[in-house]
Design an enzyme around this catalytic site. Structure first.
Site, PDB file in Angstrom:
ATOM      1  N   CYS A  42      31.011  61.213 102.968  1.00 13.57           N
ATOM      2  CA  CYS A  42      30.796  62.216 101.919  1.00 13.57           C
ATOM      3  C   CYS A  42      32.118  62.905 101.559  1.00 13.57           C
ATOM      4  CB  CYS A  42      29.702  63.190 102.335  1.00 13.57           C
ATOM      5  SG  CYS A  42      28.877  63.912 100.922  1.00 13.57           S
ATOM      6  N   HIS A  59      25.284  59.831 103.731  1.00  9.95           N
ATOM      7  CA  HIS A  59      25.353  60.205 105.148  1.00  9.95           C
ATOM      8  C   HIS A  59      24.631  59.170 106.013  1.00  9.95           C
ATOM      9  CE1 HIS A  59      27.035  64.275 104.669  1.00  9.95           C
ATOM     10  NE2 HIS A  59      26.447  64.214 103.484  1.00  9.95           N
ATOM     11  N   GLU A  63      24.781  58.789 109.047  1.00 12.81           N
ATOM     12  CA  GLU A  63      24.395  59.347 110.358  1.00 12.81           C
ATOM     13  C   GLU A  63      22.936  59.803 110.404  1.00 12.81           C
ATOM     14  OE1 GLU A  63      26.362  60.783 108.155  1.00 12.81           O
ATOM     15  OE2 GLU A  63      26.406  62.971 108.292  1.00 12.81           O
TER      16      GLU A  63
END
Ligand code: GLN
Length: 536
Positions: free
Chosen positions: A384, A510, A512
């Site tokens: 990001c 993202h 994650e």
């Protein structure tokens, strides 16, 4: 007639006992026994969601597939189970009151006085029942945020008390997580705070069925029987929760050994199906046996607060599990990096990651860290804001556009390589208005990204307002940057990479938020694989 069983977990004595991980761990165990689960967090604060809170207040904001900005516990829920949760799984007092007040303004209450009981409690209950609307999960596990005794939690406790009264003890179960502290000088574990906390819970009409006690060493038989007697809980339902040795992923196993799942199933009169725990056992084995250590520098502003990057740190560990290496995270504050020291500061790293973020503080340090990774051929992963900084670095150092920047930080830059997404221009309100949640991304064949994903289309979660400015794309391509992931309409850049570099990837989304120990995200696996090549 609702078939799902409801399990409510409250917390006593103090905060930070690991309620979220306990909920997630129990969810994991019940799934491993072949049951379906849905997990929900009830947060007693007045904010509609944590999206507008500082990471110092709240840690990371976890984003769901459908674009809800939620508590980081939702991240644990997803990582420990096979499920993906949604807006419905994260409820706050703010949302509850907002819905009730909107209804009141519409005149839906037909002149009646609107009160905490029954209107607020009914709204809380309807949010829980919402989870069994379409496909009824076998278990709905609800975490009541805060500590029993907090003024804000009262309506939640009243709502779940009513549910127990209505559905009975074979359908509604109360678990209370407390602390059994050890007084160092006396070397003795003390049960009194637990007794008081249960008494407090009783004043709201809730008698816990199971007590989970956070304790330094396993509770002795005597202690269990004492707690059982004073708290009115069967001895076998008093569970020790000891600290796990090396990884958070040992927690389900710890609870399995303490028979938490067995006690839960028995209390709710459910069959004790055979457990299949092989994949979790394997993960624990790999974590314990991995010797090779990879040092990954994470360059982020909130590095002093690990919860601010919770999902990210865990995803790095998933990459480690997949490659059978130990990932050591070196936390680097970008505000401490400057031209005089960056080579020295970053010299021993095997990989550099710049995570997401907001605000100008530390930007130049992040750009320098990326410059170092790019020029020294160290694997780089930008997420990001990290990807946006990689674009700025490339513009400044390769294209020679000295003042290139994001308009987030310099609205007057002659080279606005990162700028506001068009749809964002009219938005005035802060909360819930970013580009949020999962959007498709088309991956270019023969790219590094494709090599990691092995598919040409994926869906990833977003949380941003700024993007790569498309009119500069050709200049970047000519100078050696590849745009290997784009939105299907080709208007938004999702992945950038440098084919001439061993592993240099930036993503606007993202990853994650979608990585789990059982199914690690391919980009984290690839990043750690590339980084481990630097270890002799
Ligand atoms: N501040 C940047 C944006 O809004 C990056 C956001 C992020 O890293 N989550 O686009």
């Amino acid at each position: 007639m609702i078939k799902s069983k409801f399990i409510f977990i409250s917390g006593g004595v103090c905060s930070s006992l690991g309620k979220g991980v306990t909920v997630a761990g129990l969810g994991c165990l019940l799934e491993s026994r072949g049951y379906t689960v849905s997990l929900q967090k009830m947060d007693p604060y007045i904010n509609i969601d944590p999206g507008t809170m500082s990471p110092y207040q709240h840690g990371e904001v976890f984003v769901t597939e459908d674009g809800a900005e939620t508590d980081l516990d939702l991240g644990y829920y997803e990582r420990f189970t096979s499920s993906m949760f949604s807006k419905k799984n994260s409820v706050t007092t703010g949302q509850i009151y907002h819905a009730v007040i909107e209804r009141e303004r519409r005149g839906d209450y037909l002149g009646r006085t609107v009160q905490v009981v029954p209107h607020i409690t009914n709204e809380i209950r309807s949010r829980i029942y919402e989870l069994c609307k379409n496909d009824e999960p076998d278990f709905i596990i609800v975490e009541i945020g805060g500590t029993v005794g907090d003024i804000e939690s009262l309506p939640f406790l009243e709502a779940i008390r009513q549910m127990r009264y209505e559905h009975g003890s074979s359908q509604v179960l109360f678990i209370h997580l407390t602390l059994v502290p050890t007084i160092t000088v006396a070397g003795e574990a003390k049960t009194k705070p637990t007794q008081h906390s249960v008494k407090e819970l009783l004043t709201f009409g809730i008698q816990p069925d199971i007590l989970i006690c956070r304790v330094a060493k396993h509770l002795s038989k005597e202690m269990k029987s004492k707690i059982s007697l004073f708290c009115n809980v069967k001895e076998e339902n008093v569970i020790s929760a000891v600290d796990v040795a090396s990884s958070i992923y040992e927690i389900p196993k710890m609870y399995k050994e303490e028979k938490l799942d067995e006690v839960v199933l028995k209390s709710l009169q459910m069959e004790l199906k055979k457990i299949n725990f092989t994949s979790w056992d394997n993960i624990i084995k790999i974590i314990a046996s991995s010797k090779k250590v990879i040092s990954i520098g994470v360059v982020g502003k909130y590095i002093s607060l690990p919860d601010a990057y919770r999902s990210l740190f865990e995803s790095l560990s998933h990459g480690g599990i997949a490659n059978q290496v130990k990932v050591e995270i070196i936390k680097i504050n970008p505000e401490e990096i400057d031209k005089s020291n960056y080579k020295e500061l970053l010299k021993n790293l095997h990989g550099i990651l710049v995570p997401g973020g907001f605000g100008e503080r530390g930007i130049e340090g992040k750009i320098l860290a990326i410059h170092y990774a790019r020029t020294k051929n160290i694997p780089f992963f930008g997420i990001c804001l990290g990807m946006q900084c990689a674009v700025i670095e490339f513009a400044r150092y390769i294209l020679g556009w000295k003042d290139a920047h994001s308009t987030e930080f310099n609205p007057k830059t002659p080279f606005p390589v990162i700028s506001l997404i068009e749809e964002q221009m009219e938005i005035k309100q802060l909360g819930g208005t970013m580009r949020l949640g999962a959007y498709p991304c088309v991956i270019k064949k023969n790219s590094v990204a494709f090599n990691e994903y092995k598919i040409d289309k994926t869906k990833e979660r977003h949380r941003h307002r700024f993007e790569f400015t498309l009119r500069f794309k050709e200049d970047f391509e000519k100078a050696g940057m590849e745009f290997s992931g784009m939105s299907p309409d080709e208007r938004l850049v999702e992945i950038i990479e440098l084919p001439a570099h061993p592993w240099f990837i930036g993503v606007q989304y993202h990853p994650e938020f979608k990585s789990k120990p059982i199914s690690p995200h391919p980009l984290f696996v690839g990043f750690i694989r590339a980084s481990s090549k630097l270890v002799k």
